[in-house]
Scaffold this motif. Structure first.
Motif, PDB file in Angstrom:
ATOM      1  N   ALA A  61      13.219   6.681 -10.472  1.00 51.86           N
ATOM      2  CA  ALA A  61      12.067   5.671 -10.244  1.00 51.86           C
ATOM      3  C   ALA A  61      12.374   5.076  -8.715  1.00 51.86           C
ATOM      4  O   ALA A  61      13.341   5.098  -8.025  1.00 51.86           O
ATOM      5  N   PHE A  62      11.165   4.602  -8.281  1.00 52.53           N
ATOM      6  CA  PHE A  62      10.954   4.034  -6.939  1.00 52.53           C
ATOM      7  C   PHE A  62      10.461   2.776  -7.105  1.00 52.53           C
ATOM      8  O   PHE A  62       9.484   2.750  -7.659  1.00 52.53           O
ATOM      9  N   ILE A  63      10.828   1.795  -6.524  1.00 55.46           N
ATOM     10  CA  ILE A  63      10.376   0.571  -6.509  1.00 55.46           C
ATOM     11  C   ILE A  63      10.143  -0.165  -5.020  1.00 55.46           C
ATOM     12  O   ILE A  63      10.682  -0.100  -3.939  1.00 55.46           O
ATOM     13  N   TYR A  64       8.728  -0.528  -4.853  1.00 52.88           N
ATOM     14  CA  TYR A  64       8.457  -0.988  -3.490  1.00 52.88           C
ATOM     15  C   TYR A  64       8.017  -2.333  -3.578  1.00 52.88           C
ATOM     16  O   TYR A  64       7.237  -2.990  -4.535  1.00 52.88           O
ATOM     17  N   VAL A  65       8.195  -3.003  -2.297  1.00 55.07           N
ATOM     18  CA  VAL A  65       7.918  -4.227  -2.477  1.00 55.07           C
ATOM     19  C   VAL A  65       6.240  -4.779  -2.276  1.00 55.07           C
ATOM     20  O   VAL A  65       6.166  -5.865  -2.414  1.00 55.07           O
ATOM     21  N   HIS A  66       5.551  -3.835  -1.635  1.00 53.82           N
ATOM     22  CA  HIS A  66       4.187  -4.035  -1.595  1.00 53.82           C
ATOM     23  C   HIS A  66       3.352  -2.773  -1.807  1.00 53.82           C
ATOM     24  O   HIS A  66       4.183  -1.596  -2.050  1.00 53.82           O
ATOM     25  N   PRO A  67       2.134  -2.555  -1.900  1.00 46.62           N
ATOM     26  CA  PRO A  67       1.574  -1.174  -2.144  1.00 46.62           C
ATOM     27  C   PRO A  67       1.784  -0.234  -1.299  1.00 46.62           C
ATOM     28  O   PRO A  67       2.013  -0.434  -0.029  1.00 46.62           O
ATOM     29  N   ALA A  68       1.950   1.114  -1.627  1.00 47.04           N
ATOM     30  CA  ALA A  68       2.089   2.065  -0.551  1.00 47.04           C
ATOM     31  C   ALA A  68       1.233   2.185   0.500  1.00 47.04           C
ATOM     32  O   ALA A  68       1.657   2.215   1.817  1.00 47.04           O
ATOM     33  N   GLY A  69       0.107   2.007   0.220  1.00 46.39           N
ATOM     34  CA  GLY A  69      -1.183   2.032   1.183  1.00 46.39           C
ATOM     35  C   GLY A  69      -1.181   3.071   1.965  1.00 46.39           C
ATOM     36  O   GLY A  69      -0.867   4.581   1.544  1.00 46.39           O
ATOM     37  N   GLU A  70      -1.690   2.889   3.255  1.00 48.41           N
ATOM     38  CA  GLU A  70      -1.885   4.208   4.224  1.00 48.41           C
ATOM     39  C   GLU A  70      -0.910   4.130   5.318  1.00 48.41           C
ATOM     40  O   GLU A  70      -0.870   4.972   6.421  1.00 48.41           O
ATOM     41  N   SER A  71       0.079   3.064   5.331  1.00 43.49           N
ATOM     42  CA  SER A  71       0.888   3.043   6.427  1.00 43.49           C
ATOM     43  C   SER A  71       2.021   1.961   6.135  1.00 43.49           C
ATOM     44  O   SER A  71       1.727   1.069   5.135  1.00 43.49           O
ATOM     45  N   GLY A  72       2.731   1.926   6.764  1.00 41.92           N
ATOM     46  CA  GLY A  72       4.029   0.973   6.784  1.00 41.92           C
ATOM     47  C   GLY A  72       5.252   1.242   5.955  1.00 41.92           C
ATOM     48  O   GLY A  72       5.494   2.578   5.798  1.00 41.92           O
ATOM     49  N   TYR A  73       6.233   0.252   5.483  1.00 43.79           N
ATOM     50  CA  TYR A  73       7.326   0.666   4.838  1.00 43.79           C
ATOM     51  C   TYR A  73       7.286   1.442   3.575  1.00 43.79           C
ATOM     52  O   TYR A  73       8.004   2.454   3.388  1.00 43.79           O
ATOM     53  N   SER A  74       6.709   0.876   2.736  1.00 44.45           N
ATOM     54  CA  SER A  74       6.506   1.571   1.394  1.00 44.45           C
ATOM     55  C   SER A  74       5.861   2.664   1.483  1.00 44.45           C
ATOM     56  O   SER A  74       6.017   3.774   0.734  1.00 44.45           O
ATOM     57  N   TYR A  75       4.874   2.889   2.413  1.00 37.61           N
ATOM     58  CA  TYR A  75       4.334   4.095   2.586  1.00 37.61           C
ATOM     59  C   TYR A  75       5.266   5.167   2.787  1.00 37.61           C
ATOM     60  O   TYR A  75       5.231   6.338   2.291  1.00 37.61           O
ATOM     61  N   THR A  76       6.125   4.953   3.805  1.00 35.82           N
ATOM     62  CA  THR A  76       7.111   5.944   4.188  1.00 35.82           C
ATOM     63  C   THR A  76       7.942   6.538   2.982  1.00 35.82           C
ATOM     64  O   THR A  76       8.364   7.728   2.726  1.00 35.82           O
ATOM     65  N   HIS A  77       8.389   5.483   2.093  1.00 40.17           N
ATOM     66  CA  HIS A  77       9.095   5.745   0.806  1.00 40.17           C
ATOM     67  C   HIS A  77       8.418   6.697  -0.112  1.00 40.17           C
ATOM     68  O   HIS A  77       8.873   7.559  -0.537  1.00 40.17           O
ATOM     69  N   ASP A  78       6.932   6.186  -0.067  1.00 41.91           N
ATOM     70  CA  ASP A  78       6.045   7.055  -1.000  1.00 41.91           C
ATOM     71  C   ASP A  78       5.661   8.470  -0.599  1.00 41.91           C
ATOM     72  O   ASP A  78       5.719   9.290  -1.531  1.00 41.91           O
TER      73      ASP A  78
END
Length: 341
Positions: A14-31
Motif C-alpha cells: 500500500a501507498f499513502i499520499y498526503v494529496h492527490p497524485a495529479g500531474e506533478s509534485g511530491y505524491s506524483y513522484t511516488h505514484d
C-alpha cells in the motif's frame, strides 16, 4: 529480518499520499514509482493506493485499515505521518512500514528519503547565474529540518555565484495549497525576486513566474509544462530503484529496518532537464558539480558556512555531518527574515 512470504499469494503493498497524485509534485513522484514497481513485479504484488490523507488524526485510521486488510508492506509518504506510523506499527508487528522523510525507526519500520539538498544546491547555482536582481524568493511549507535544509542549500548555491545574493522566504503552512502558493509567489515577485524556488507541491509558483516573466525552480518533478519559459530546472526524487529493492527484500525475507538517505550517487536524486536559456558554460559547470557530488569530492555544506548572525556553523575545510544536517534549525547567511519556531 522478516520471514519470507508464501509464494502462493501476492504481496499486498500500500501507498499513502498526503494529496492527490495529479500531474506533478511530491505524491506524483511516488505514484510514478508505484506504477513502475507494478510493471516490474506483475502478479507478485497487489497494490493499493490511498491519496489525499492529510497529516493528522485520520492517518492512524487509514494505516489500521490497510493493516487489517492484509497489507504486509506499507509506504506512508508524508513526514507528518510519523507518530501514527509508530503507533500502528506497534499494534501490527508483522506489517512492514517504510516511512518517507521520517526519522523514527522500529523493528518493523524503516525510513527513507533522498539527499534532495544536492539538487537544491545546484538549482541555487543556476539561480545565481540567471538572476539580475540578486534576489530570489522561496515558497516554503513548514519549518522542519528537511525544508530549512533545502532553503539553505539553495541559498549557498546562489551565493557561490553572487556572494551578496539574498533569499526571501514565505511560509504557507501547507504542503499543497495552490491558492496560498500563488499568493506567496506573487508577493515575492513584487518584492523584487526574479527567480523563485519552492518546497511545496503545486506548480503555482511556476505559473506565477511565467505570468510575470521571471524564472523559477520547480520541485519534486519536472514542472516545465506549467511554465516553459520560466522553469529553469527542478530537483527531483527518483524512488524506482529503492522501491524495487525493498519489495524484493520483503519477498525474499531479507528485509530489515534501515535509515536510507541517498542522493545523486545512488540514483535517488536528479535534476529536471535544464532550460535552454541557461548558457552552455553554466550547464557545463552544473554537470561538473554534479559529478563531484556523486564522487564525494564536493559537498553542498562544506565550510565555511555562516548563519544569519555571522556565527560559524561549519568551519572552513570541514563538512556538515548527517546528524547536523538532519536537525538543521537555522538560516544561513543570505536568507532574509526570522525562522518561525
Amino acid at each position: 529480518m522478516f520471514s519470507a512470504l508464501a509464494n502462493s499469494a501476492p504481496l499486498k503493498v500500500a501507498f499513502i499520499y498526503v494529496h492527490p497524485a495529479g500531474e506533478s509534485g511530491y505524491s506524483y513522484t511516488h505514484d510514478q514509482a508505484r506504477k513502475y514497481v507494478e510493471d516490474v513485479f506483475g502478479d507478485k504484488i497487489e497494490v493499493t493506493v490511498v491519496d489525499s490523507v492529510p497529516d493528522g488524526a485520520d492517518v492512524e485510521r487509514v494505516l489500521m485499515q490497510l493493516a487489517r486488510a492484509g497489507h504486509k508492506l506499507i509506504f506512508p509518504t508524508s513526514f507528518g505521518y510519523m507518530n501514527a506510523v509508530q503507533k500502528v506499527a506497534r499494534r501490527y508487528p508483522k506489517v512492514i512500514f517504510e516511512h518517507a522523510s521520517g526519522y523514527k525507526q522500529a523493528r518493523n519500520v524503516g525510513t527513507y528519503f533522498d539527499r534532495i539538498y544536492e539538487g537544491r544546491y545546484l538549482s541555487g547555482v543556476i539561480a545565481g547565474h540567471m538572476s539580475k536582481s540578486k534576489q530570489a524568493g522561496y515558497v516554503a511549507a513548514y519549518p522542519i529540518p528537511e525544508v530549512i535544509r533545502g532553503i539553505n542549500a539553495f541559498t549557498l548555491g546562489m551565493r557561490s555565484v553572487i556572494p551578496d545574493a539574498t533569499v526571501n522566504v514565505v511560509w504557507v503552512n501547507s504542503w499543497y495549497d495552490p491558492g496560498k502558493e500563488r499568493e506567496a509567489a506573487d508577493s515575492l515577485i513584487q518584492q523584487g525576486a526574479d527567480v523563485l524556488a519552492q518546497h511545496t507541491n503545486s506548480p503555482a509558483s511556476i505559473q506565477a513566474a511565467e505570468a510575470a516573466g521571471v524564472y523559477a525552480v520547480g520541485y519534486h518533478s519536472d514542472m516545465s509544462r506549467f511554465g516553459k519559459n520560466a522553469h529553469l530546472t527542478a530537483p527531483m526524487h527518483l524512488w524506482n530503484d529503492f522501491y524495487v529493492k525493498r519489495i524484493n527484500q520483503v519477498l525474499d525475507g531479507s528485509w530489515k529496518p534501515e535509515s536510507v538517505w541517498a542522493g545523486f550517487s545512488e540514483n535517488m536524486t536528479t535534476l529536471a532537464p535544464l532550460n535552454p536559456a541557461i548558457p552552455p558554460k553554466v550547464v557545463a559547470h552544473i554537470e561538473s558539480l554534479k559529478e563531484k557530488i556523486k564522487a564525494g569530492a564536493f559537498h553542498p555544506f562544506t565550510g565555511p558556512v555562516l548563519d544569519q548572525q555571522g556565527e560559524t556553523r561549519v568551519p572552513a575545510g570541514t563538512v556538515m555531518n548527517d546528524d547536523a544536517l538532519s536537525k538543521m534549525d537555522f538560516y544561513v547567511e543570505g536568507v532574509q527574515g526570522k525562522l518561525p519556531r
